[in-house]
Design an enzyme around this catalytic site. Structure first.
Site, mmCIF file in Angstrom:
data_model
loop_
_atom_site.group_PDB
_atom_site.id
_atom_site.type_symbol
_atom_site.label_atom_id
_atom_site.label_comp_id
_atom_site.label_asym_id
_atom_site.label_seq_id
_atom_site.Cartn_x
_atom_site.Cartn_y
_atom_site.Cartn_z
ATOM 1 N N GLU A 28 -0.936 -10.195 1.325
ATOM 2 C CA GLU A 28 -0.221 -10.867 0.238
ATOM 3 C C GLU A 28 0.618 -12.059 0.684
ATOM 4 O O GLU A 28 1.728 -12.254 0.178
ATOM 5 C CB GLU A 28 0.679 -9.830 -0.445
ATOM 6 C CG GLU A 28 1.814 -9.253 0.438
ATOM 7 C CD GLU A 28 1.452 -7.988 1.202
ATOM 8 O OE1 GLU A 28 0.260 -7.795 1.498
ATOM 9 O OE2 GLU A 28 2.365 -7.202 1.522
ATOM 10 N N HIS A 73 -4.164 -6.458 -6.627
ATOM 11 C CA HIS A 73 -3.231 -5.844 -5.675
ATOM 12 C C HIS A 73 -2.414 -6.919 -4.938
ATOM 13 O O HIS A 73 -1.182 -6.875 -4.930
ATOM 14 C CB HIS A 73 -4.020 -4.984 -4.675
ATOM 15 C CG HIS A 73 -3.163 -4.305 -3.668
ATOM 16 N ND1 HIS A 73 -2.740 -3.007 -3.806
ATOM 17 C CD2 HIS A 73 -2.610 -4.738 -2.506
ATOM 18 C CE1 HIS A 73 -1.973 -2.676 -2.792
ATOM 19 N NE2 HIS A 73 -1.883 -3.713 -1.974
ATOM 20 N N GLU A 74 -3.100 -7.880 -4.358
ATOM 21 C CA GLU A 74 -2.365 -8.898 -3.569
ATOM 22 C C GLU A 74 -1.465 -9.732 -4.476
ATOM 23 O O GLU A 74 -0.347 -10.090 -4.096
ATOM 24 C CB GLU A 74 -3.336 -9.782 -2.776
ATOM 25 C CG GLU A 74 -4.272 -9.034 -1.825
ATOM 26 C CD GLU A 74 -3.611 -7.962 -0.964
ATOM 27 O OE1 GLU A 74 -2.402 -8.064 -0.705
ATOM 28 O OE2 GLU A 74 -4.298 -6.992 -0.580
ATOM 29 N N HIS A 105 1.809 -7.978 -5.297
ATOM 30 C CA HIS A 105 2.825 -8.069 -4.241
ATOM 31 C C HIS A 105 3.785 -9.240 -4.476
ATOM 32 O O HIS A 105 4.867 -9.275 -3.884
ATOM 33 C CB HIS A 105 2.173 -8.239 -2.869
ATOM 34 C CG HIS A 105 1.790 -6.959 -2.189
ATOM 35 N ND1 HIS A 105 2.685 -5.957 -1.926
ATOM 36 C CD2 HIS A 105 0.605 -6.540 -1.678
ATOM 37 C CE1 HIS A 105 2.068 -4.963 -1.285
ATOM 38 N NE2 HIS A 105 0.802 -5.284 -1.128
ATOM 39 N N GLU A 116 3.876 -0.833 -1.029
ATOM 40 C CA GLU A 116 2.475 -0.535 -1.359
ATOM 41 C C GLU A 116 2.312 0.393 -2.567
ATOM 42 O O GLU A 116 1.358 0.263 -3.327
ATOM 43 C CB GLU A 116 1.749 0.033 -0.129
ATOM 44 C CG GLU A 116 1.704 -0.925 1.060
ATOM 45 C CD GLU A 116 1.023 -2.264 0.757
ATOM 46 O OE1 GLU A 116 0.318 -2.373 -0.263
ATOM 47 O OE2 GLU A 116 1.221 -3.213 1.551
ATOM 48 N N ASP A 164 1.587 0.381 12.544
ATOM 49 C CA ASP A 164 0.132 0.340 12.328
ATOM 50 C C ASP A 164 -0.517 1.698 12.590
ATOM 51 O O ASP A 164 -1.522 2.046 11.980
ATOM 52 C CB ASP A 164 -0.541 -0.665 13.277
ATOM 53 C CG ASP A 164 -0.289 -2.101 12.859
ATOM 54 O OD1 ASP A 164 0.222 -2.318 11.745
ATOM 55 O OD2 ASP A 164 -0.597 -3.002 13.660
ATOM 56 N N TYR A 209 0.413 4.145 -0.381
ATOM 57 C CA TYR A 209 -0.287 3.522 -1.507
ATOM 58 C C TYR A 209 -0.394 4.493 -2.688
ATOM 59 O O TYR A 209 0.202 4.289 -3.735
ATOM 60 C CB TYR A 209 -1.712 3.110 -1.088
ATOM 61 C CG TYR A 209 -1.751 1.941 -0.151
ATOM 62 C CD1 TYR A 209 -2.079 0.670 -0.610
ATOM 63 C CD2 TYR A 209 -1.466 2.093 1.202
ATOM 64 C CE1 TYR A 209 -2.122 -0.414 0.246
ATOM 65 C CE2 TYR A 209 -1.509 1.013 2.065
ATOM 66 C CZ TYR A 209 -1.831 -0.234 1.581
ATOM 67 O OH TYR A 209 -1.854 -1.310 2.419
HETATM 68 N N1 BES Z 1 -0.047 -5.586 2.802
HETATM 69 C C1 BES Z 1 -1.275 -4.892 2.797
HETATM 70 C C2 BES Z 1 -1.971 -4.914 4.121
HETATM 71 C C3 BES Z 1 -1.152 -4.345 5.262
HETATM 72 C C4 BES Z 1 -0.381 -3.206 5.090
HETATM 73 C C5 BES Z 1 -1.194 -4.953 6.491
HETATM 74 C C6 BES Z 1 0.364 -2.711 6.152
HETATM 75 C C7 BES Z 1 -0.464 -4.457 7.545
HETATM 76 C C8 BES Z 1 0.324 -3.331 7.373
HETATM 77 C C9 BES Z 1 -2.210 -5.401 1.707
HETATM 78 O O1 BES Z 1 -1.544 -5.758 0.546
HETATM 79 C C10 BES Z 1 -3.100 -4.267 1.316
HETATM 80 O O2 BES Z 1 -2.580 -3.280 0.911
HETATM 81 N N2 BES Z 1 -4.404 -4.412 1.426
HETATM 82 C C11 BES Z 1 -5.342 -3.396 1.019
HETATM 83 C C12 BES Z 1 -5.761 -3.689 -0.399
HETATM 84 C C13 BES Z 1 -6.275 -2.548 -1.201
HETATM 85 C C14 BES Z 1 -5.301 -1.408 -1.293
HETATM 86 C C15 BES Z 1 -6.665 -3.009 -2.594
HETATM 87 C C16 BES Z 1 -6.505 -3.456 1.993
HETATM 88 O O3 BES Z 1 -6.470 -4.313 2.890
HETATM 89 O O4 BES Z 1 -7.418 -2.671 1.919
HETATM 90 ZN ZN ZN Z 2 -0.686 -4.021 -0.367
#
Ligand code: BES
Ligand code: ZN
Length: 657
Positions: free
Chosen positions: A322, A346-347, A350, A369, A424, A432
């Protein structure tokens, strides 16, 4: 701002937490040790907790940053960097402006990882530079290297001359051959959670907010874009200027450089992409503008100006990120039928939950999330209908129920304890979907109208601020629970936020469409229904996903072959459906898919799609296949994906003394 507590108090708690952190840092040297540490924390969790007399304030500490942000707080960055593809380096300097929260503070403490620091200077109001002392500490496996800069009295700006290095965890450098166009190189950043420090020396905590400006030099034929104002149709000249006037946490600073073109989708939306994906992505994501209108109508104005998408190469390790004004998006969701555009919802969501109102520490990730998944689903309901949003919810919840079975129990808690682990490593569907279901639960108890009002006020009250879970609890109590008594109990809230696994009273989203799929599936498995007679031509991707995910785990190879022949599942072009089918095939030993599986693992680097496949291969003793394919695929993966898959395919052996 960062003035929640008297500094003495924070420092005392900080000192305690650093001791705890250092202790666990020692146990971070190998993946196995990290696993042991997490098992230990689970055991500790199961034991009865002693009653704590004084209020435990450790939740205010960001254990993932060395920054002395309660003494000296960064406010603005001026970046001046050259993108050196031949050396895989960003090189130049950053000017850090700061505010002294403690007038006698004599040091500025920053986070770095794998940076080379050449020189640090202090800049006076006329722009004159004088050299300044600094110390770069040894590297910690999780946190990187603490950089301590000596401050002079009255000084408010320091300049750091530095370069990133090829192993930067937050950057991926792609050769021309690894791009769609094959002619030019590509570079992009991914700073969340704690990777901004691998390309900028900064107070890398989500509790810090900075505005930034940047001068970026690239090879002339390439375009640079950032999470800042991007002028659509900028002429190519290798010299680009950016301005991000809204204060954002450092994990949202982002850059992409490549052979990029721009295509407008609406008055404030467009896509940047290599030519190969430009038209298909602009078509797939053409509803983005409408998504903004929908979200504004529910939760208040979009405060960031433009909203563009940067389509990355397939090695991007996430679905999306995002980055403000410019979400980074995987091309694996360009399905041709808009079936996976919840990712864009989703993005975009955010822009309210996460970028405007931010988790103060990575223990509070669910505040980003969970809220975002909730808003995402509300956008999908408005853009399509309840049928679509219910199917998406049912799929997520089924995935969550499956996932929690194999997670360390501590990782199923919304207000997770990280104990110095890399955030991570604790990443899962819990923040989520469990987070989202908590909000759905509140919506059901208080009614949508009341809950929407609450959310609106929350986004307004915390705009451009960061908060922790306990701070959210206080706010929730005051503005919702106490206001409408008798709707939820404190015990229910506690269970949602602080207990492991899933509450029995968790909402259980159902989809009528899936009930029909289940009936057809049962008849096929029992032999009552021949595939020729199964009416699937109107099935959506979601129905297919539900169908494949729920086939019996012991389905016969004959039945799999029958399905494959009737529906071409091995050759499906939908990457989510392919993922579900390939996973089942691995678990059942349906080797017909092997060539497709190999191609899939080599061409895609999105962690969510590849990691479960490597895991399934290792679990089913097909390690040789996994190792052979990974040896080919690895160099095309992002450093973050490499780290994850390395640990699966070549699990670290316990260190023997
Ligand atoms: N912000 C996240 C990705 C992220 C989270 C990167 C934690 C590093 C640490 C992003 O918004 C996300 O949630 N992406 C998901 C989208 C999906 C839930 C629709 C993805 O990448 O799968
Ligand atoms: Zn996210």
């Amino acid at each position: 701002m960062n003035k929640r507590l008297p500094t003495m108090l924070v420092s005392a708690v900080l000192a305690m937490s650093l001791i705890a952190c250092q202790q666990s840092e020692n146990s971070q040297t190998t993946k196995t040790d990290a696993k042991n540490a997490s098992e230990k924390s689970q055991q500790a969790m199961k034991k009865e907790m002693p009653k704590v007399e004084a209020e435990d304030l450790s939740y205010l500490i960001d254990e993932h940053s060395y920054a002395n942000k309660d003494e000296v707080l960064l406010t603005h960055l001026d970046l001046d960097l050259e993108v050196l593809f031949d050396k895989k380096q960003l090189k130049g300097h950053v000017d850090l402006s700061f505010e002294r929260l403690q007038s006698n503070a004599q040091q500025l403490i920053l986070d770095t990882r794998d940076l080379t620091i050449d020189r640090v200077t202090s800049i006076d109001s006329d722009g004159n530079e004088t050299d300044t002392q600094f110390v770069l500490a040894d590297k910690d496996a999780v946190l990187g290297s603490k950089l301590t800069v000596e401050l002079k009295d009255g000084e408010e700006k320091v300049r750091i001359y530095y370069n990133s290095n090829p192993q930067a965890s937050g950057l991926q450098w792609l050769t021309p051959e690894q791009t769609a166009g094959k002619k030019e190189p590509f570079m992009f950043s991914q700073a969340q959670a704690i990777h901004a420090r691998s390309f900028i020396p900064v107070q890398d905590s989500p509790d810090v907010r900075v505005t930034y400006k940047a001068n970026i030099k690239t090879p002339k034929q390439l375009l640079a874009v950032m999470s800042a104002y991007n002028e659509p149709n900028t002429p190519l000249d290798g010299d680009y200027q950016f301005d991000m006037p809204q204060a954002i946490p450092p994990y949202l600073i982002a850059i992409g450089v490549g052979d990029l073109q721009f295509k407008s989708m609406g008055p404030r939306t467009g896509v940047y992409s290599e030519a190969a994906y430009l038209d298909s992505s602009a078509k797939e994501f053409e509803d983005t503008e409408q998504m903004i209108d929908i979200t504004e109508a529910m939760y208040g104005p979009y405060l960031w100006g433009r909203y563009d998408l940067l389509i990355l190469p397939p090695s991007f390790p996430f679905g999306g990120m995002e980055n403000p004004r410019l979400s980074f998006i995987t091309p694996t969701v360009i399905a041709g039928d808009k079936s996976l555009i919840n990712l864009i919802a989703h993005e975009l969501a955010h822009s309210w939950s996460g970028n405007l109102v931010t988790n103060a520490t990575w223990r509070d990730l669910w505040l980003n999330e969970g809220f975002t998944s909730y808003v995402e689903n509300r956008i999908m309901e408005e853009l399509f209908d309840e049928n679509r949003s219910e199917m998406e919810n049912a799929l997520s919840v089924q995935g969550l129920r499956q996932q929690v079975k194999s997670l360390p129990v501590g990782d199923t808690i919304l207000h997770i304890t990280l104990d110095g682990r890399d955030p991570d490593d604790a990443f899962s569907g819990v923040p989520y979907t469990k987070g989202q279901m908590f909000l759905v639960f509140l919506e059901q108890r208080f009614g949508r109208e009341t809950f929407d009002k609450f959310l609106n006020q929350y986004f307004g009250d915390f705009a451009f601020k960061s908060l922790t879970t306990p701070e959210f609890e206080k706010y929730l109590d005051k503005h919702l629970i106490a206001k409408y008594p008798g709707k939820v109990t404190q015990a229910e809230i506690d269970e949602w936020l602080h207990s492991p696994m899933l509450p029995e009273f968790m909402p259980n989203p159902q989809s009528n469409a899936f009930i029909k799929v289940d009936a057809a599936s049962a008849d096929f498995i029992s032999g009552k229904l021949a595939l020729n007679d199964m009416v699937t031509d109107k099935w959506s991707i979601h129905e297919w996903l539900h169908f494949i995910n729920n086939l019996p785990q012991d389905i016969s190879l004959e039945k799999m072959a029958e399905l494959d022949k009737a529906f071409d599942l091995t050759t499906t072009t939908n990457n989510e459906v392919a993922h579900a089918w390939l996973k089942l095939a691995i678990n059942r030993g349906y080797g017909v898919v092997n060539q497709r599986l190999e191609d899939y693992l080599i061409s895609i680097g999105r962690r969510k799609l590849i990691v479960p496949l490597y895991k399934a291969l290792m679990d089913t003793k097909q390690g040789d296949f996994a190792k052979r394919v990974y040896a080919i695929a690895r160099s095309g993966y992002h450093p973050l994906a490499q780290g994850t898959v390395d640990a699966i395919v070549n699990p670290a052996k316990p260190v023997s003394k």
